[in-house]
Enzyme design. Structure first.
Site, PDB file in Angstrom:
ATOM      1  N   GLU A 220     -12.144   0.537 -10.636  1.00 45.43           N
ATOM      2  CA  GLU A 220     -11.835  -0.696 -11.763  1.00 45.43           C
ATOM      3  C   GLU A 220     -12.789  -0.552 -12.942  1.00 45.43           C
ATOM      4  OE1 GLU A 220     -11.493  -1.107  -8.567  1.00 45.43           O
ATOM      5  OE2 GLU A 220      -9.374  -1.552  -8.181  1.00 45.43           O
TER       6      GLU A 220
ATOM      7  N   GLU B 200       0.906  -1.311  -0.084  1.00 46.03           N
ATOM      8  CA  GLU B 200       0.061   0.052   0.171  1.00 46.03           C
ATOM      9  C   GLU B 200       0.974   1.320  -0.138  1.00 46.03           C
ATOM     10  OE1 GLU B 200      -3.013   0.048  -0.425  1.00 46.03           O
ATOM     11  OE2 GLU B 200      -3.847  -1.913  -0.082  1.00 46.03           O
TER      12      GLU B 200
ATOM     13  N   ASP C  54      -4.324  -9.458  -8.856  1.00 43.20           N
ATOM     14  CA  ASP C  54      -4.749  -8.655  -9.828  1.00 43.20           C
ATOM     15  C   ASP C  54      -3.555  -7.797 -10.330  1.00 43.20           C
ATOM     16  OD1 ASP C  54      -4.767  -7.111  -7.309  1.00 43.20           O
ATOM     17  OD2 ASP C  54      -6.656  -6.353  -7.424  1.00 43.20           O
TER      18      ASP C  54
ATOM     19  N   THR D 278      -0.840   1.345 -10.500  1.00 46.07           N
ATOM     20  CA  THR D 278      -2.117   0.410 -10.008  1.00 46.07           C
ATOM     21  C   THR D 278      -2.948   1.346  -9.204  1.00 46.07           C
ATOM     22  OG1 THR D 278      -3.069  -1.475  -9.663  1.00 46.07           O
ATOM     23  CG2 THR D 278      -1.358  -0.745  -7.972  1.00 46.07           C
TER      24      THR D 278
ATOM     25  N   ARG E  97       0.564   3.892  -3.287  1.00 35.91           N
ATOM     26  CA  ARG E  97       0.141   4.988  -3.119  1.00 35.91           C
ATOM     27  C   ARG E  97       1.091   6.158  -2.710  1.00 35.91           C
ATOM     28  NH1 ARG E  97      -5.711   3.985  -0.089  1.00 35.91           N
ATOM     29  NH2 ARG E  97      -5.659   1.795  -0.453  1.00 35.91           N
TER      30      ARG E  97
HETATM   31  C1  DMJ Z   1      -6.244   0.548  -5.105  1.00 35.76           C
HETATM   32  O1  DMJ Z   1      -5.372   0.820  -4.240  1.00 35.76           O
HETATM   33  C2  DMJ Z   1      -5.215  -0.066  -6.327  1.00 35.76           C
HETATM   34  O2  DMJ Z   1      -6.196   0.012  -7.572  1.00 35.76           O
HETATM   35  C3  DMJ Z   1      -5.284  -1.370  -6.094  1.00 35.76           C
HETATM   36  O3  DMJ Z   1      -4.491  -2.110  -7.223  1.00 35.76           O
HETATM   37  C4  DMJ Z   1      -6.546  -2.109  -5.845  1.00 35.76           C
HETATM   38  N1  DMJ Z   1      -7.118  -1.485  -5.096  1.00 35.76           N
HETATM   39  C5  DMJ Z   1      -7.398  -0.166  -4.786  1.00 35.76           C
HETATM   40  C6  DMJ Z   1      -8.581   0.327  -5.690  1.00 35.76           C
HETATM   41  O4  DMJ Z   1      -9.861  -0.367  -5.694  1.00 35.76           O
END
Ligand code: DMJ
Length: 456
Positions: A361, A118, A245, A445, A122
């Site tokens: 998503e 995380e 994912d 992501t 982020r």
């Molecule tokens: C985000 O923190 C990122 O996209 C992660 O890869 C998956 N979960 C959340 C959004 O849903």
């Protein structure tokens, strides 16, 4: 239960008609601009609520109007995640305020254990994209400082990282990890290597991803949990959602961002297996199911908000035909239950986890599909989803996670990815293409754009 398939068929028909039955006119420049204006105003609303009630905290609690920190100290998650969204949307004042909070308050020299994944997607992602956009060297210095503090996590017998690392003393914890938390460093660590000239970062990130890849089964699938000390799979269910994912996402995107051929090949092999063993059609549409990683036999017919990203990565990779089929299923999942639930069983058409934490998503996939096909149906889908979020999740101070999509009950959380991703993809879906050129950047992501450039 007996009527469920008929009901599903009826909903599919209605959804299809409501998309196809609308006049096939294209969205005018004015209509698109109106969408952008609405999304910009949602950004301002969420940001002013954050500033008023949660300034200095990681996130806003949009029902109780309070601040919330993930750990004992704040890591300025919301301002850092939101900065590049404000920048791209032309919210200059908001961008300035967010950057000021980051550079004046963010400090990694703290005796605090953090979750590597995380913090990387982020904070590291946010710092690197903010640096590339603003050219403010302080942001790169902070990214490098953070990078050094995260590196001890990769000191495991296999090279796959532990899940937690202490930022001050480098102590690590939790060897039971998963492909997403092991393989989602390629983009950020690669970019950090490029910008600092220190190749260590990309080396450890690539080794970690490749350690997962080489433990794929004979049918080229990976499982959901693995022990990073022994390299042994502990949960052998293969799927494309939570805990796997972004491992797939980063293999393809490391090829796009850096021209890494090993990653391109690994993506190609996995993607072929995913389409062969997981792609499934039922009466309401196409979904990716869950299977045993060795036999390919179905274990659970679950699909959810996180799985919806795969249509986007497929579109980005040029497979708009499969992506289009999946996006129909994604849109069904959204419209069938008011808003998309976290997970549903696509065979029994029933909700399993009913919350909607403001995830991006589904809209992200509309964005990529629209950019690649220019098919207006993706604008209509996006418009519908955005309107649902902005009306059903709005509170006095921001936007709230939905506790149950069936009852529209809200809960007291506004994740930083709402400003980082959901509103960014929503805006970019309707914005003029030159707002963001997909030939020049790749999103991490967490939707932080990173500039394309080959890696040595
Ligand atoms: C985000 O923190 C990122 O996209 C992660 O890869 C998956 N979960 C959340 C959004 O849903």
């Amino acid at each position: 239960m007996k009527n469920t398939p008929k009901l599903a068929l009826l909903v599919v028909l209605l959804v299809t008609l409501s998309i196809k039955g609308q006049p096939q006119e294209t969205f005018s420049v004015r209509q698109k601009a109106a969408q952008c204006k609405k999304i910009k105003s949602a950004c301002r609303h969420a940001w002013s609520g954050y500033k008023k009630y949660a300034s200095g905290y990681d996130a806003l609690k949009p029902l109780s109007n309070k601040g919330h920190n993930w750990y004992g100290v704040s890591f300025q998650m919301t301002p850092l995640d939101a900065y590049d969204t404000f920048f791209l949307l032309g919210l200059t004042e908001e961008a300035k305020e967010a950057k000021e909070m980051v550079v004046s308050k963010l400090n990694f020299n703290v005796d605090q254990e953090v979750q590597l994944f995380e913090i990387n997607i982020r904070l590291m992602g946010g710092l690197l994209s903010s640096y590339e956009l603003s050219k403010d060297k302080r942001l790169l210095d902070m990214a490098e400082d953070l990078g050094k503090r995260l590196l001890p996590a990769f000191n495991s017998p296999t090279g796959m990282p532990y899940r937690y690392v202490n930022l001050k003393n480098g102590e690590t914890r939790d060897a039971l990890s998963n492909p997403a938390e092991i393989g989602t460093y390629l983009l950020e660590f690669g970019k950090l290597s490029q910008l600092t000239g220190d190749t260590t970062y990309y080396r450890v990130a690539k080794k970690a991803a490749m350690e997962i890849y080489r433990r794929r089964t004979d049918i080229d699938l990976v499982g959901t949990t693995i022990d990073v000390n022994t390299g042994e799979w502990k949960n052998t269910e293969s799927q494309i959602g939570a805990r796997i994912d972004s491992y797939y996402e980063y293999l393809y995107k490391a090829w796009l961002l850096f021209g890494d051929k090993d990653c391109r090949d690994a993506w190609g092999i996995h993607n072929k297996a995913i389409k062969k063993y997981l792609l499934t059609e039922v009466s309401s549409g196409w979904y990716f199911t869950r299977v045993d990683m060795s036999s390919g036999k179905e274990t659970n017919s679950l699909y959810g908000a996180l799985d919806a990203f795969y249509a986007g990565i497929l579109a980005l990779s040029g497979d708009t035909a499969t992506a289009g089929k999946i996006q129909k299923g994604n849109y069904y999942m959204w419209t069938r239950f008011n808003l998309e639930p976290e997970e549903f069983n696509f065979r029994s058409d029933s909700v399993l986890y009913p919350n909607y934490p403001l995830r991006p998503e589904n809209i992200e996939s509309c964005f990529y599909l629209y950019r690649k096909t220019k098919d207006q149906q993706y604008l209509r889908m996006g418009q519908h989803m955005i309107s649902d979020i902005l009306t059903k999740c709005r509170t006095k101070s921001g936007y709230a996670e939905m506790k149950d999509v069936r009852t529209l009950e809200l809960s007291d959380s506004m994740e930083s990815f709402f400003l980082a991703e959901t509103l960014k993809y929503a805006y970019l879906l309707f914005a003029p293409e030159n707002t963001l050129d997909l030939g020049k950047v790749v999103f991490n992501t967490e939707a932080h754009p990173l500039r394309i450039s080959n890696i040595e």
